[in-house]
Design an enzyme around this catalytic site. Structure first.
Site: not given
Length: 203
Positions: A79, A182, A184
């Site tokens: 990011c 992202h 995750e």
């Protein structure tokens, strides 16, 4: 061990838990010496570009990052961490970045799009990358950002994503990679990308 750089601007625990889910130890570190000792490094981040660069400078991390990259260690920016890899950002006026990749960070056009770009969007694979093993073309990932990278060298783009315009959603060269979305927060395929990065790490 993968070092996740803590400079006060990252979604650190989520990234750490993501690596743990795919079987890799990732430690959150604030000491430049820990970055230099680690076999691989992750630079996450959310927030303002200028604040991030100032925090990295205060923490003594800029030199440690450049040494890690020069040493050939696998390096991943996520990011804001991807954006910091470039030469400068136009956010709140021109701000110098890490300069690892040539190019600039630009804002999505004002008034033409809903900003930030937030939610799931697809990636179009431009070339093979070890990060993309097991990732199909057109796979969707979770984005939250108002700025995007514009590489000076189009060959840096590993994937492109369309949101009013086409932008580089993954960039990479040699041992250094940047991801705008992202992983995750991107379910199974996002975790697969973290696993692929983990596989590059020499113990």
């Amino acid at each position: 061990m993968i070092a996740i750089i803590d400079y006060g601007m990252g979604n650190l625990r989520s990234v750490q838990k993501g690596f743990a889910q795919v079987g890799y130890q990732a430690d959150i570190v604030q000491d430049p010496a820990a970055v230099e000792a680690a076999p691989a490094v992750v630079l996450p981040g959310v927030g303002a570009f200028a604040d991030a660069m100032e925090n990295l400078k205060r923490a003594g991390m800029i030199e440690a990052i450049h040494r890690a990259v020069a040493a050939g260690k696998p390096f991943l920016g996520i990011c804001l961490g991807q954006q910091l890899l470039f030469e400068s950002s136009e956010e709140f006026g021109a701000t110098k970045g890490l300069g690892i990749f040539p190019g600039v960070v630009k804002r999505f056009p004002v008034g033409e799009l809903k900003v930030p770009h937030m939610g799931w969007n697809q990636v179009a694979i431009q070339r093979p990358s070890p990060l993309l093993e097991g990732i199909p073309d057109g796979a969707a990932f979770y984005f939250v950002h108002s700025y995007y990278v514009q590489p000076a060298d189009p060959a840096l783009a590993v994937t492109l994503t369309e949101y009013g315009l086409k932008f580089a959603s993954i960039v990479g060269r040699d041992n250094v990679f940047g991801i705008q979305f992202h992983p995750e927060k991107s379910s199974t395929l996002g975790l697969r990308i973290l696993k692929n990065f983990g596989r590059m790490v020499r113990s």
